[in-house]
Scaffold this active site. Structure first.
Site, short mmCIF file in Angstrom:
data_model
loop_
_atom_site.label_atom_id
_atom_site.label_comp_id
_atom_site.label_asym_id
_atom_site.label_seq_id
_atom_site.Cartn_x
_atom_site.Cartn_y
_atom_site.Cartn_z
N ASP A 233 -8.66 2.12 12.92
CA ASP A 233 -9.26 0.74 13.50
C ASP A 233 -8.34 0.59 14.79
O ASP A 233 -8.80 0.06 15.88
CB ASP A 233 -8.54 -0.43 12.71
CG ASP A 233 -9.52 -1.75 13.04
OD1 ASP A 233 -10.34 -1.93 13.06
OD2 ASP A 233 -8.53 -2.50 13.74
N VAL B 39 2.73 3.78 2.25
CA VAL B 39 2.03 4.37 3.36
C VAL B 39 1.06 3.55 4.12
O VAL B 39 0.55 2.62 3.55
CB VAL B 39 1.03 5.81 2.74
CG1 VAL B 39 0.29 5.16 1.75
CG2 VAL B 39 0.63 6.52 3.65
N HIS C 77 0.71 -0.99 0.04
CA HIS C 77 -0.14 -0.07 0.04
C HIS C 77 0.92 1.21 0.03
O HIS C 77 1.30 1.92 1.02
CB HIS C 77 -1.00 -0.13 1.27
CG HIS C 77 -1.76 1.13 1.17
ND1 HIS C 77 -1.74 2.19 2.02
CD2 HIS C 77 -3.09 1.11 0.71
CE1 HIS C 77 -2.80 2.94 1.89
NE2 HIS C 77 -3.77 2.22 1.20
N GLY D 172 -5.11 4.49 5.96
CA GLY D 172 -5.85 5.17 6.85
C GLY D 172 -6.79 4.44 7.75
O GLY D 172 -6.95 4.56 9.02
N CYS D 173 -7.29 3.37 6.91
CA CYS D 173 -8.37 2.49 7.82
C CYS D 173 -7.62 1.84 8.91
O CYS D 173 -8.10 1.42 9.95
CB CYS D 173 -9.03 1.62 6.95
SG CYS D 173 -8.09 0.58 5.87
#
Length: 182
Positions: free
Chosen positions: A97, A89, A83, A92-93
């Site tokens: 989480d 990076v 990713h 964001g999830c």
């Protein structure tokens, strides 16, 4: 299958601490910290922090509770390889989480029974990112309210810092419990 009495007896062995080591949170992921059928953290690689450095029932912005945890960033973390290729990076999830994970841990820490589940977030704002050059992610949860009846629900705000700079902010995080049979 374990009886309710066995689960309650195991739960009563839990002793609240103000911080938790990596071994402690792995124990939580294996269902040993809060007892069978109660809140668990995911195990690596989905566990998104290495230690809880502070947890209180009366701290935070609202005086209702606070959790602070840290995640050591290493350039070989699994998500950097996929990713995105050539532009690594942390998704964001995964940071979001982690904030849900910590709010769920807080519910188990308060004595709430049942398995934890993320119920939603009102607002999420990303202002930065985690790259392989980062060293430390710090998560901060401010508990706004906890309801503990047939199910428990925590309402919280959270933020994630990368090397001391705010990177994610959330308002209206909701985490709750569901019966262990679900």
């Amino acid at each position: 299958m374990r009886s309710v009495a066995e689960n309650m007896a195991e739960r009563q062995l839990f002793e609240q601490k103000s911080s938790y080591s990596y071994d402690d949170i792995i124990s939580c992921g294996k269902g040993k910290l809060f007892g069978a059928g109660n809140a668990r953290l995911p195990l690596p690689p989905m566990l998104m922090f290495d230690r809880i450095i502070s947890i209180t029932s009366d701290g935070g912005a609202y005086g209702k509770g606070e959790v602070v945890a840290e995640f050591d960033i290493k350039s070989d973390l699994w998500f950097f390889h996929c990713h995105f290729e050539g532009d690594p990076v942390m998704p964001g999830c995964l940071g979001l989480d982690a904030l849900w994970q910590l709010a769920g841990f807080y519910l188990g820490w308060t004595g709430a029974t049942g398995r934890g589940r993320a119920f939603g977030a009102g607002e999420v704002k990303f202002t930065g990112m985690v790259t392989p050059k980062a060293k430390l992610v710090t998560y901060h949860i401010d508990i706004k309210r906890v309801i503990n009846r047939q199910v428990a629900i925590a309402f919280a705000d959270g933020q994630m810092e990368v090397d001391g700079e705010t990177c994610y902010q959330t308002k209206g995080l909701r985490v709750g419990t569901v019966p262990a049979e679900v």
